[in-house]
Design a protein around this motif. Structure first.
Motif, short mmCIF file in Angstrom:
data_model
loop_
_atom_site.label_atom_id
_atom_site.label_comp_id
_atom_site.label_asym_id
_atom_site.label_seq_id
_atom_site.Cartn_x
_atom_site.Cartn_y
_atom_site.Cartn_z
N THR A 1 -12.52 21.53 -34.23
CA THR A 1 -13.06 21.44 -32.86
C THR A 1 -12.48 20.31 -32.04
O THR A 1 -12.60 20.31 -30.82
CB THR A 1 -14.59 21.28 -32.92
N ALA A 2 -11.87 19.32 -32.69
CA ALA A 2 -11.33 18.19 -31.93
C ALA A 2 -10.14 18.65 -31.09
O ALA A 2 -9.26 19.37 -31.60
CB ALA A 2 -10.90 17.06 -32.87
N PRO A 3 -10.06 18.27 -29.82
CA PRO A 3 -8.89 18.64 -29.02
C PRO A 3 -7.65 17.95 -29.56
O PRO A 3 -7.69 16.76 -29.92
CB PRO A 3 -9.25 18.15 -27.61
N LEU A 4 -6.55 18.67 -29.63
CA LEU A 4 -5.29 18.10 -30.11
C LEU A 4 -4.64 17.33 -28.97
O LEU A 4 -4.34 17.87 -27.91
CB LEU A 4 -4.36 19.22 -30.60
N ARG A 5 -4.42 16.03 -29.21
CA ARG A 5 -3.83 15.17 -28.21
C ARG A 5 -2.54 14.58 -28.77
O ARG A 5 -2.52 14.06 -29.89
CB ARG A 5 -4.81 14.06 -27.79
N LEU A 6 -1.46 14.66 -28.00
CA LEU A 6 -0.13 14.27 -28.46
C LEU A 6 0.55 13.39 -27.42
O LEU A 6 0.33 13.56 -26.22
CB LEU A 6 0.73 15.51 -28.71
N PHE A 7 1.40 12.48 -27.90
CA PHE A 7 2.13 11.60 -26.99
C PHE A 7 3.35 12.32 -26.45
O PHE A 7 4.22 12.77 -27.20
CB PHE A 7 2.56 10.32 -27.70
N ASN A 8 3.41 12.42 -25.13
CA ASN A 8 4.53 13.06 -24.44
C ASN A 8 5.50 11.98 -23.99
O ASN A 8 5.19 11.17 -23.11
CB ASN A 8 4.00 13.86 -23.24
N SER A 9 6.69 11.96 -24.57
CA SER A 9 7.67 10.94 -24.22
C SER A 9 8.10 11.02 -22.76
O SER A 9 8.50 10.01 -22.17
CB SER A 9 8.92 11.07 -25.11
N LEU A 10 8.02 12.20 -22.17
CA LEU A 10 8.46 12.35 -20.79
C LEU A 10 7.50 11.67 -19.82
O LEU A 10 7.93 11.01 -18.87
CB LEU A 10 8.59 13.84 -20.45
N THR A 11 6.21 11.82 -20.05
CA THR A 11 5.21 11.20 -19.17
C THR A 11 4.75 9.85 -19.68
O THR A 11 4.07 9.12 -18.96
CB THR A 11 3.99 12.11 -19.03
N ARG A 12 5.11 9.53 -20.93
CA ARG A 12 4.71 8.28 -21.59
C ARG A 12 3.19 8.17 -21.71
O ARG A 12 2.62 7.10 -21.60
CB ARG A 12 5.30 7.07 -20.88
N GLN A 13 2.56 9.29 -21.94
CA GLN A 13 1.11 9.33 -22.07
C GLN A 13 0.70 10.26 -23.21
O GLN A 13 1.41 11.21 -23.54
CB GLN A 13 0.47 9.84 -20.77
N VAL A 14 -0.46 9.97 -23.79
CA VAL A 14 -1.08 10.89 -24.74
C VAL A 14 -1.81 11.96 -23.92
O VAL A 14 -2.61 11.64 -23.05
CB VAL A 14 -2.06 10.16 -25.67
N GLU A 15 -1.49 13.22 -24.18
CA GLU A 15 -2.02 14.32 -23.40
C GLU A 15 -2.62 15.38 -24.31
O GLU A 15 -2.18 15.56 -25.44
CB GLU A 15 -0.90 14.97 -22.57
N GLU A 16 -3.60 16.08 -23.80
CA GLU A 16 -4.17 17.18 -24.56
C GLU A 16 -3.18 18.34 -24.57
O GLU A 16 -2.58 18.67 -23.54
CB GLU A 16 -5.50 17.61 -23.95
#
Length: 474
Positions: free
Chosen positions: A5-20
């Protein structure tokens, strides 16, 4: 499978942010991983990238997505300098070994695949071989040439000023952007890069094709744009690679993807070709044997020859977050092997009577869903191993990939290649030592131990099943 149930959050190198993570196609996850250039054996630092990509794929599967994973094999076009300078790596190795470039590619591809298997990395949906896609590469280049490219004597070059936000991905490392591109006479901008390289007059390459710009070979960057588009479509979900690709190779891929899809701003990540770009950090080796340019480098086979099971290296990778530098040392590897041994000891004592433990599964799910948090997930995994719930262990190992259901203690005790004693001789000596200890003949016991130590065998007391002996050849 229990619910995750936890949302998968990953670091996007392009935006330099952890995103769902939100898939491009509902219920699917499409992933492209930059694979090896098969001119030499992969070193263990190279293999960290594939353990990371495999972990990502396992997490996506665990979360219920239908995974399509592509890993490419580069067998043409990659120069000795990533920035369009030097010789073709494949041609150079073929010349050095006086072998066919096709034989070189076959040998080192098979060596890489052997390492993939040894590390329990799952097979992707596609191994895309660069030379299988040259006609598509030519068509791709033709479709963008008029608006985005120009021709020089040496080949067809991409004009980076024709797309928005060129180099934004590279500035994840430095705000100065692209700064390592070698000068090529006639280029309009320092960052411009080759789409097609002409064979120089009077030369003949083993790998070359006819094109509108002359006989030659595709550029390395073109290959990945074409193969990802052909097999996954644009945009797809996630593009992975080592952090070294973030500086030149991936920005150039992004520029090509923008050109083929309409040059949109990278404020919309999909214009890059992938919704997310993910990179693992370096493996650091203080001995300086991580670079192939030295001629001596650490391979997976090197650690096997030293008596370490390859899954100890996978464990070492899992113990560090993929975005953190990981320092390699023999002591660190030995500690990872010991941790793996203790897990198997726990498995052997796990009765398997209990059902899936929801609390442990929820905590594990939260850990891995937080940007692939394997360091936080491992202690929870260990709790499960000692919990009398083999079902829980089975679900978690789908992510960790340590293959505990198929390992046994004997598998982890690998005899070093340079050992002079046979395992039977070691066991016979330890039998005599056990008899001496039982008879309280400590002088004989100590003499046998000292003789074994002199022959490179480290004897570690305390385990009646003799888990803890090893040949110490350091």
């Amino acid at each position: 499978m229990t619910d995750t149930t936890a949302p998968l959050r990953l670091f996007n190198s392009l935006t330099r942010q952890v995103e769902e993570f939100h898939p491009v196609h509902q219920g699917e996850a499409r992933v492209y991983t930059c694979g090896p250039t098969v001119y030499n054996y992969p070193h263990i630092g190279n293999m960290r990238a594939y353990v990371f990509a495999d972990t990502l794929g396992r997490v996506l599967s665990f979360k219920g997505y239908r995974l399509t994973h592509v890993i490419n094999i580069t067998d043409v076009g990659h120069l000795t300098d990533d920035a369009d300078a030097g010789e073709d790596k494949m041609e150079k190795m073929a010349a050095a070994k006086a072998q066919s470039i096709w034989d070189i590619a076959k040998h080192y591809t098979e060596a890489y695949w052997a390492d993939v298997k040894a590390l329990n990395i799952r097979q992707p949906a596609h191994w895309s071989i660069a030379t299988d896609y040259v006609p598509q590469m030519i068509e791709f280049a033709k479709s963008i040439a008029e608006a985005h490219c120009y021709e020089l004597e040496s080949g067809l070059y991409f004009d980076t000023s024709t797309v928005a936000d060129y180099g934004r991905l590279a500035r994840a490392a430095t705000e100065e952007g692209e700064g390592r591109i070698e000068a090529v006479e006639g280029k309009r901008h320092a960052a411009d890069f080759a789409i097609w390289r002409k064979t120089p007059p009077g030369e003949k390459r083993q790998m070359e094709w006819d094109s509108p710009w002359g006989r030659g070979a595709p550029g390395w960057h073109l290959e990945c744009s074409v193969m990802s588009r052909e097999l996954l479509g644009l945009p797809f979900d996630i593009h992975t690679g080592g952090i070294d690709h973030r500086e030149i190779h991936h920005p150039n891929e992004i520029a090509q993807n923008q050109a083929i899809t309409g040059c949109g701003s990278l404020d919309c990540a999909e214009h890059s070709g992938a919704r997310m770009w993910m990179h693992n950090n370096f493996l650091i080796d203080r001995t300086g044997k991580m670079s192939k340019s030295s001629g001596e480098f650490l391979r997976l086979q090197t650690i096997i020859d030293r008596g370490f099971h390859p899954l100890a290296y996978r464990m070492l990778c899992l113990q560090a977050h993929y975005r953190s530098e990981l320092e390699f040392s023999w002591d660190n590897l030995a500690a990872a092997l010991t941790r793996l041994k203790k897990m198997l000891l726990g498995i052997s004592r796990n009765s398997g009577n209990r059902a899936v433990l929801k609390d442990l599964m929820d905590r594990f799910d939260n850990a891995i869903s937080n940007d692939l948090g394997t360091p936080a997930a491992l202690p929870i995994f260990e709790e499960a191993i000692w919990s009398d719930s083999l079902s829980t262990v089975k679900y978690m190992d789908q992510v960790m990939g340590l293959d505990l259901a198929n390992l046994n203690r004997a598998d982890l005790r690998i005899r070093p290649k340079s050992a002079t004693l046979t395992e039977a001789e070691i066991e016979a000596a330890l039998d005599k030592r056990a008899e001496a200890r039982a008879a309280k003949d400590f002088a004989t016991s100590d003499a046998i131990r000292d003789d074994l130590i002199a022959k490179g065998v480290e004897v570690m007391d305390g385990d009646p099943l003799r888990w803890e002996w090893k040949l110490d050849l350091a």
